[in-house]
Motif scaffolding. Structure first.
Motif, PDB file in Angstrom:
ATOM      1  N   PHE A 174       0.835  -1.189   0.000  1.00  0.00           N
ATOM      2  CA  PHE A 174       0.000   0.000   0.000  1.00  0.00           C
ATOM      3  C   PHE A 174       0.876   1.246   0.000  1.00  0.00           C
ATOM      4  CE2 PHE A 174      -2.705  -3.153   2.185  1.00  0.00           C
ATOM      5  CZ  PHE A 174      -3.836  -3.099   1.372  1.00  0.00           C
ATOM      6  N   TRP A 175       0.556   2.195  -0.878  1.00  0.00           N
ATOM      7  CA  TRP A 175       1.285   3.455  -0.908  1.00  0.00           C
ATOM      8  C   TRP A 175       0.988   4.293   0.330  1.00  0.00           C
ATOM      9  CZ3 TRP A 175       5.243   4.088  -3.812  1.00  0.00           C
ATOM     10  CH2 TRP A 175       5.290   3.665  -5.144  1.00  0.00           C
ATOM     11  N   SER A 176       2.035   4.925   0.839  1.00  0.00           N
ATOM     12  CA  SER A 176       1.911   6.016   1.802  1.00  0.00           C
ATOM     13  C   SER A 176       2.103   7.319   1.039  1.00  0.00           C
ATOM     14  CB  SER A 176       2.990   5.878   2.882  1.00  0.00           C
ATOM     15  OG  SER A 176       3.069   7.045   3.670  1.00  0.00           O
ATOM     16  N   SER A 177       1.663   8.425   1.611  1.00  0.00           N
ATOM     17  CA  SER A 177       1.954   9.733   1.009  1.00  0.00           C
ATOM     18  C   SER A 177       3.297  10.272   1.479  1.00  0.00           C
ATOM     19  CB  SER A 177       0.850  10.737   1.366  1.00  0.00           C
ATOM     20  OG  SER A 177       0.824  10.961   2.769  1.00  0.00           O
ATOM     21  N   SER A 178       3.938   9.553   2.412  1.00  0.00           N
ATOM     22  CA  SER A 178       5.210  10.019   2.982  1.00  0.00           C
ATOM     23  C   SER A 178       6.381   9.616   2.091  1.00  0.00           C
ATOM     24  CB  SER A 178       5.404   9.452   4.388  1.00  0.00           C
ATOM     25  OG  SER A 178       4.346   9.877   5.239  1.00  0.00           O
ATOM     26  N   ILE A 179       7.234  10.579   1.791  1.00  0.00           N
ATOM     27  CA  ILE A 179       8.371  10.382   0.892  1.00  0.00           C
ATOM     28  C   ILE A 179       9.643  10.197   1.709  1.00  0.00           C
ATOM     29  CG2 ILE A 179       9.736  11.486  -0.932  1.00  0.00           C
ATOM     30  CD1 ILE A 179       7.170  13.020  -1.710  1.00  0.00           C
ATOM     31  N   GLU A 180      10.401   9.147   1.370  1.00  0.00           N
ATOM     32  CA  GLU A 180      11.675   8.937   2.076  1.00  0.00           C
ATOM     33  C   GLU A 180      12.709   9.971   1.612  1.00  0.00           C
ATOM     34  OE1 GLU A 180      14.907   5.463   3.099  1.00  0.00           O
ATOM     35  OE2 GLU A 180      13.902   5.411   1.168  1.00  0.00           O
ATOM     36  N   ASP A 181      12.861  10.081   0.309  1.00  0.00           N
ATOM     37  CA  ASP A 181      13.740  11.094  -0.278  1.00  0.00           C
ATOM     38  C   ASP A 181      13.258  11.341  -1.699  1.00  0.00           C
ATOM     39  OD1 ASP A 181      14.783   9.073  -1.975  1.00  0.00           O
ATOM     40  OD2 ASP A 181      16.341   8.583  -0.515  1.00  0.00           O
ATOM     41  N   GLU A 182      14.052  12.024  -2.523  1.00  0.00           N
ATOM     42  CA  GLU A 182      13.569  12.369  -3.863  1.00  0.00           C
ATOM     43  C   GLU A 182      13.405  11.167  -4.775  1.00  0.00           C
ATOM     44  OE1 GLU A 182      18.102  13.200  -3.963  1.00  0.00           O
ATOM     45  OE2 GLU A 182      16.448  13.282  -2.528  1.00  0.00           O
ATOM     46  N   ILE A 224       9.555   6.229  -2.081  1.00  0.00           N
ATOM     47  CA  ILE A 224       8.321   6.496  -1.339  1.00  0.00           C
ATOM     48  C   ILE A 224       8.075   5.321  -0.388  1.00  0.00           C
ATOM     49  CG2 ILE A 224       5.902   7.160  -1.546  1.00  0.00           C
ATOM     50  CD1 ILE A 224       7.826   8.884  -3.256  1.00  0.00           C
ATOM     51  N   TRP A 225       7.522   5.607   0.774  1.00  0.00           N
ATOM     52  CA  TRP A 225       7.260   4.538   1.741  1.00  0.00           C
ATOM     53  C   TRP A 225       6.025   3.726   1.355  1.00  0.00           C
ATOM     54  CZ3 TRP A 225      10.958   3.075   4.676  1.00  0.00           C
ATOM     55  CH2 TRP A 225      11.896   3.980   5.156  1.00  0.00           C
ATOM     56  N   THR A 226       6.097   2.437   1.624  1.00  0.00           N
ATOM     57  CA  THR A 226       4.953   1.536   1.447  1.00  0.00           C
ATOM     58  C   THR A 226       4.835   0.642   2.677  1.00  0.00           C
ATOM     59  OG1 THR A 226       6.272  -0.197   0.379  1.00  0.00           O
ATOM     60  CG2 THR A 226       5.223   1.432  -1.065  1.00  0.00           C
ATOM     61  N   TYR A 227       3.658   0.033   2.832  1.00  0.00           N
ATOM     62  CA  TYR A 227       3.405  -0.925   3.905  1.00  0.00           C
ATOM     63  C   TYR A 227       2.977  -2.238   3.258  1.00  0.00           C
ATOM     64  CZ  TYR A 227       4.272   2.843   7.005  1.00  0.00           C
ATOM     65  OH  TYR A 227       4.921   3.856   7.679  1.00  0.00           O
ATOM     66  N   ILE A 228       3.579  -3.339   3.724  1.00  0.00           N
ATOM     67  CA  ILE A 228       3.524  -4.617   3.002  1.00  0.00           C
ATOM     68  C   ILE A 228       2.966  -5.726   3.889  1.00  0.00           C
ATOM     69  CG2 ILE A 228       4.888  -6.297   1.699  1.00  0.00           C
ATOM     70  CD1 ILE A 228       7.077  -4.024   1.548  1.00  0.00           C
ATOM     71  N   LEU A 229       1.982  -6.444   3.374  1.00  0.00           N
ATOM     72  CA  LEU A 229       1.490  -7.666   3.997  1.00  0.00           C
ATOM     73  C   LEU A 229       1.876  -8.824   3.094  1.00  0.00           C
ATOM     74  CD1 LEU A 229      -0.612  -5.247   4.768  1.00  0.00           C
ATOM     75  CD2 LEU A 229      -1.909  -7.125   5.772  1.00  0.00           C
ATOM     76  N   GLU A 230       2.361  -9.928   3.692  1.00  0.00           N
ATOM     77  CA  GLU A 230       2.915 -11.027   2.905  1.00  0.00           C
ATOM     78  C   GLU A 230       2.326 -12.370   3.319  1.00  0.00           C
ATOM     79  OE1 GLU A 230       7.436  -9.973   2.226  1.00  0.00           O
ATOM     80  OE2 GLU A 230       6.800  -9.395   4.244  1.00  0.00           O
ATOM     81  N   LYS A 231       2.233 -13.254   2.359  1.00  0.00           N
ATOM     82  CA  LYS A 231       1.744 -14.606   2.609  1.00  0.00           C
ATOM     83  C   LYS A 231       2.650 -15.311   3.608  1.00  0.00           C
ATOM     84  CE  LYS A 231       0.661 -18.888   0.110  1.00  0.00           C
ATOM     85  NZ  LYS A 231       0.637 -19.524  -1.231  1.00  0.00           N
ATOM     86  N   GLY A 232       2.041 -15.960   4.591  1.00  0.00           N
ATOM     87  CA  GLY A 232       2.799 -16.745   5.558  1.00  0.00           C
ATOM     88  C   GLY A 232       3.522 -15.937   6.626  1.00  0.00           C
ATOM     89  N   LYS A 233       3.349 -14.618   6.624  1.00  0.00           N
ATOM     90  CA  LYS A 233       4.010 -13.776   7.629  1.00  0.00           C
ATOM     91  C   LYS A 233       2.966 -12.992   8.402  1.00  0.00           C
ATOM     92  CE  LYS A 233       8.336 -13.416   5.089  1.00  0.00           C
ATOM     93  NZ  LYS A 233       9.360 -12.530   4.495  1.00  0.00           N
ATOM     94  N   ASN A 234       3.171 -12.915   9.698  1.00  0.00           N
ATOM     95  CA  ASN A 234       2.181 -12.276  10.554  1.00  0.00           C
ATOM     96  C   ASN A 234       2.635 -10.912  11.049  1.00  0.00           C
ATOM     97  OD1 ASN A 234      -0.372 -12.228  11.626  1.00  0.00           O
ATOM     98  ND2 ASN A 234       0.281 -13.066  13.594  1.00  0.00           N
ATOM     99  N   ASN A 235       3.521 -10.276  10.293  1.00  0.00           N
ATOM    100  CA  ASN A 235       3.886  -8.904  10.613  1.00  0.00           C
ATOM    101  C   ASN A 235       3.680  -8.042   9.371  1.00  0.00           C
ATOM    102  OD1 ASN A 235       6.192 -10.187   9.352  1.00  0.00           O
ATOM    103  ND2 ASN A 235       7.293  -8.302   9.770  1.00  0.00           N
ATOM    104  N   VAL A 236       3.519  -6.752   9.597  1.00  0.00           N
ATOM    105  CA  VAL A 236       3.416  -5.797   8.504  1.00  0.00           C
ATOM    106  C   VAL A 236       4.771  -5.129   8.360  1.00  0.00           C
ATOM    107  CG1 VAL A 236       2.236  -3.744   7.631  1.00  0.00           C
ATOM    108  CG2 VAL A 236       0.982  -5.411   9.024  1.00  0.00           C
ATOM    109  N   ARG A 237       5.272  -5.105   7.123  1.00  0.00           N
ATOM    110  CA  ARG A 237       6.601  -4.559   6.871  1.00  0.00           C
ATOM    111  C   ARG A 237       6.498  -3.180   6.247  1.00  0.00           C
ATOM    112  NH1 ARG A 237      10.423  -5.807   3.070  1.00  0.00           N
ATOM    113  NH2 ARG A 237       9.013  -7.177   1.912  1.00  0.00           N
ATOM    114  N   LYS A 238       7.446  -2.330   6.568  1.00  0.00           N
ATOM    115  CA  LYS A 238       7.555  -0.995   5.975  1.00  0.00           C
ATOM    116  C   LYS A 238       8.805  -0.968   5.106  1.00  0.00           C
ATOM    117  CE  LYS A 238       8.481   3.769   7.514  1.00  0.00           C
ATOM    118  NZ  LYS A 238       8.705   4.603   8.725  1.00  0.00           N
TER     119      LYS A 238
END
Length: 197
Positions: free
Chosen positions: A154-162, A165-179
């Motif tokens: 999922f896209w965030s509106s927050s920019i890391e640098d030029e 861009i930051w995203t948030y990730i859900l993955e098969k078989g994993k029970n944490n959300v990754r940034k």
């Protein structure tokens, strides 16, 4: 009509009016989306699938797994430039702060609470938040595997640098959300939040 009967009808009408209702959000193409409220913020409970920006101009998008029958179920995938233009009027891309509040990044990011149980075949999934994330994969010009059925970003509106861009990730078989930061030309899912007044 006696007073007791009239008072009972008035009380019934008041009780009905106080019941929660399922809100619907409508985009510029006329698509409707379920809306949920989490931690005081109104979120789309489905991925965006609009093919025009807020002004009605056609935009570029990717179809999950290149199969048009997936659009209704999984929505569309947008690069960052278009992701910034597609949220309906009065709605916008979430910030990192809003994503991290949603996913409880200060504690245990329990992804099972956000995954649609019909699309992630993992026993621990509950979708208790009704956020209903589905494994849409990514959209690109076939430079990399599209990971359909494996993850969703999922896209965030927050920019890391030029460049990223930051995203948030859900993955098969994993029970944490990754940034993770991503190149803005890749295409990911969009969920919008209601803009505060």
């Amino acid at each position: 009509m006696n007073r007791i009967h009239a008072a009972s009808l008035l009380l019934l009408a008041l009780l009905i009016s106080c019941q929660p209702t399922n809100k619907k959000l409508v985009d510029v193409d006329g698509n409707q989306y379920e809306v949920i409220q989490l931690d005081g913020v109104e979120w789309m409970a489905e991925n965006l699938k609009v093919t025009h920006d807020r002004e009605g101009n056609e935009i570029q998008y990717f179809i999950p797994d290149g199969d048009s029958t997936n659009i209704v179920t999984y929505g569309l995938l947008y690069d960052f430039e278009n992701a910034c233009k597609v949220c309906p009027e009065g709605w916008r891309l979430p910030t990192n702060e809003e994503w991290e509040t949603l996913f409880n990044f200060s504690g245990d990011t329990n992804a099972s609470n956000y995954k649609d149980t019909n699309f992630w075949k993992e026993a621990q999934n509950t979708n208790s938040t009704q956020f209903s994330a589905r494994p849409t994969g990514i959209g690109n010009n076939q430079e990399h595997p599209n990971n359909f059925g494996e993850n969703t970003l999922f896209w965030s509106s927050s920019i890391e640098d030029e460049h990223f861009i930051w995203t948030y990730i859900l993955e098969k078989g994993k029970n944490n959300v990754r940034k993770a930061s991503q190149h803005p030309t890749y295409a990911f899912s969009v969920r919008c939040v209601k803009a505060s007044d």
